[in-house]
Motif scaffolding. Structure first.
Motif, PDB file in Angstrom:
ATOM      1  N   ILE A 127      77.732  47.104  26.983  1.00  0.00           N
ATOM      2  CA  ILE A 127      79.014  47.799  26.786  1.00  0.00           C
ATOM      3  C   ILE A 127      79.577  47.515  25.390  1.00  0.00           C
ATOM      4  O   ILE A 127      80.043  48.416  24.689  1.00  0.00           O
ATOM      5  N   LEU A 128      79.548  46.247  24.991  1.00  0.00           N
ATOM      6  CA  LEU A 128      80.092  45.875  23.686  1.00  0.00           C
ATOM      7  C   LEU A 128      79.298  46.504  22.545  1.00  0.00           C
ATOM      8  O   LEU A 128      79.879  47.008  21.573  1.00  0.00           O
ATOM      9  N   ALA A 148      79.421  53.135  18.426  1.00  0.00           N
ATOM     10  CA  ALA A 148      79.908  54.506  18.602  1.00  0.00           C
ATOM     11  C   ALA A 148      80.198  55.186  17.264  1.00  0.00           C
ATOM     12  O   ALA A 148      79.827  56.352  17.062  1.00  0.00           O
ATOM     13  N   GLY A 179      77.547  49.267  22.689  1.00  0.00           N
ATOM     14  CA  GLY A 179      77.845  50.700  22.676  1.00  0.00           C
ATOM     15  C   GLY A 179      79.167  51.004  22.013  1.00  0.00           C
ATOM     16  O   GLY A 179      79.298  51.981  21.261  1.00  0.00           O
ATOM     17  N   SER A 180      80.166  50.156  22.279  1.00  0.00           N
ATOM     18  CA  SER A 180      81.473  50.363  21.650  1.00  0.00           C
ATOM     19  C   SER A 180      81.410  50.165  20.139  1.00  0.00           C
ATOM     20  O   SER A 180      82.021  50.921  19.374  1.00  0.00           O
ATOM     21  N   MET A 181      80.672  49.158  19.710  1.00  0.00           N
ATOM     22  CA  MET A 181      80.577  48.895  18.277  1.00  0.00           C
ATOM     23  C   MET A 181      79.760  49.955  17.545  1.00  0.00           C
ATOM     24  O   MET A 181      80.040  50.281  16.390  1.00  0.00           O
ATOM     25  N   THR A 236      72.140  44.055  22.654  1.00  0.00           N
ATOM     26  CA  THR A 236      72.381  43.592  24.026  1.00  0.00           C
ATOM     27  C   THR A 236      71.560  42.348  24.326  1.00  0.00           C
ATOM     28  O   THR A 236      72.078  41.353  24.875  1.00  0.00           O
ATOM     29  N   ARG A 248      71.007  49.310  19.960  1.00  0.00           N
ATOM     30  CA  ARG A 248      71.886  48.897  21.055  1.00  0.00           C
ATOM     31  C   ARG A 248      71.193  47.918  21.978  1.00  0.00           C
ATOM     32  O   ARG A 248      71.797  46.925  22.414  1.00  0.00           O
TER      33      ARG A 248
END
Length: 368
Positions: free
Chosen positions: A76-77, A83, A79-81, A8, A4
């Protein structure tokens, strides 16, 4: 660094690079229309130095904003990907700890993560079923092996407590018990060998294998008053001659043992189909329910309506057939006949035509 954090930093670095290139392009564009020095008495006209003093702070502020926005948005992006990957990782850890009942069941549209999760769920389902089958097999094998050992110990205790007892009958009974234990051990070894696929492959004609198996078991069928017929075409496949012979022998033996008490019949046939060859064994017998048929390939499972005698084997016949079939990348189909008995079909891949070039296949007799 975690994935992550790496994603980032990658997002933020890419955004910073894109922003810097855009600002550089704007700077080059402005330089084309602003001269280096302007000499106009009485008028203030900005030159390149003035433009640099005005542009540099603004460009720096934009780059700082892009850096902060890239780090926050990238975090954020990412983390969403990631998950779904976290759910897959947690499921893997639970599986490693021995919990195979858990499933990921990932929702959403079908993408790479969804396909990975579905494949992992399928693997867990098969693994759970395989382990449950192995546990049942181990328990049944232990029980089956313990029985002859317990009988032998009882017979020996009787002989020790009664030294004057006639040993002739005792020796015969011990011989029978020991022979059954040896048969069971050999069957277990055959099953293990088939499961591990530790055998050499070669060209095999199933029609000749069927002929050899039927000729070997013909005396047993005749003693029981069962007619045994065999027919078929040349059916070339690739596999182990010994294992395929064991498979066919088990099928024919099973058809003889579990047949009608009188006037029974068995039909053994081989056939060739596009890309595959088939071995079919049919027998008369008592009617079996469709719910019972799938359990017949389980180790040590015997139909409740099937008669067991001295020739009934150790309960591994069809289990070995199933393992040998799967080891040869084939399929086993068992269906109850409307008039009673079973129809068992083994379908195996045919030997490739290119590999069969120059190989002389012996012909088997069409009927017997």
């Amino acid at each position: 660094m975690s994935v992550r954090l790496k994603l980032t930093l990658s997002y933020a670095g890419f955004l910073m690079l894109a922003g810097a290139l855009l600002l550089a392009a704007v700077w080059v564009f402005l330089l084309r229309y602003v001269p280096e020095v302007i000499h106009t008495p009485g008028m203030f006209v900005p030159n390149q130095s003035d433009l640099l003093r005005a542009f540099a702070p603004a460009a720096t502020a934009v780059l700082i904003f892009l850096l902060m926005f890239g780090l926050l948005g990238g975090w954020i992006l990412a983390g969403s990907m990631l998950a779904p990957l976290t759910r897959i990782t947690n499921a893997t850890r639970r599986a490693a700890e021995g919990s195979l009942s858990h499933r990921i069941e990932l929702e959403g549209r079908r993408d790479e993560f969804r396909e990975l999760a579905d494949a992992f769920d399928t693997m867990l389902t098969r693994l759970e079923a395989h382990i449950a089958e192995q546990q049942r097999f181990a328990a049944n094998a232990s029980h089956e092996l313990r029985t002859p050992l317990a009988i032998s110990r009882t017979l020996l205790d009787v002989a020790r407590n009664d030294p004057k007892r006639d040993t002739g009958e005792l020796v015969e009974r011990l011989h029978a018990v020991n022979a059954r234990a040896i048969d069971l051990t050999e069957a277990l070894l055959m099953l293990s060998r088939a499961d591990q696929r530790s055998f050499t492959r070669g060209y095999v004609d199933l029609s000749l294998v069927a002929e050899e198996a039927t000729e070997t078991l013909l005396p047993l069928a005749e003693r029981r008053g069962i007619s045994l017929e065999a027919s078929g075409d040349i059916t070339p496949t690739i596999g182990s001659q010994a294992l395929l012979l064991q498979m066919t022998t088990n099928l024919v033996h099973n058809a003889i043992v579990h047949n009608l008490p009188t006037q029974g019949a068995i039909w053994v046939s081989t056939s060739v189909h596009p890309g595959s060859v088939m071995l079919t064994v049919e027998n008369t017998g008592k009617k079996l329910s469709p719910q019972l048929v799938p359990t017949l390939t389980e180790p040590f499972q015997r139909g409740t309506q099937r008669v067991r005698d001295d020739h009934a084997g150790v309960g591994l016949g069809l289990a070995i057939v199933k393992s040998i079939t799967q080891a040869h990348d084939g399929t086993l189909t068992i269906t109850p006949r409307p008039d009673g008995g079973l129809r068992i079909t083994v379908e195996l891949p045919a030997a490739p035509l290119t590999d069969r070039a120059g190989y002389s296949w012996p012909r088997s007799s069409p009927t017997r």
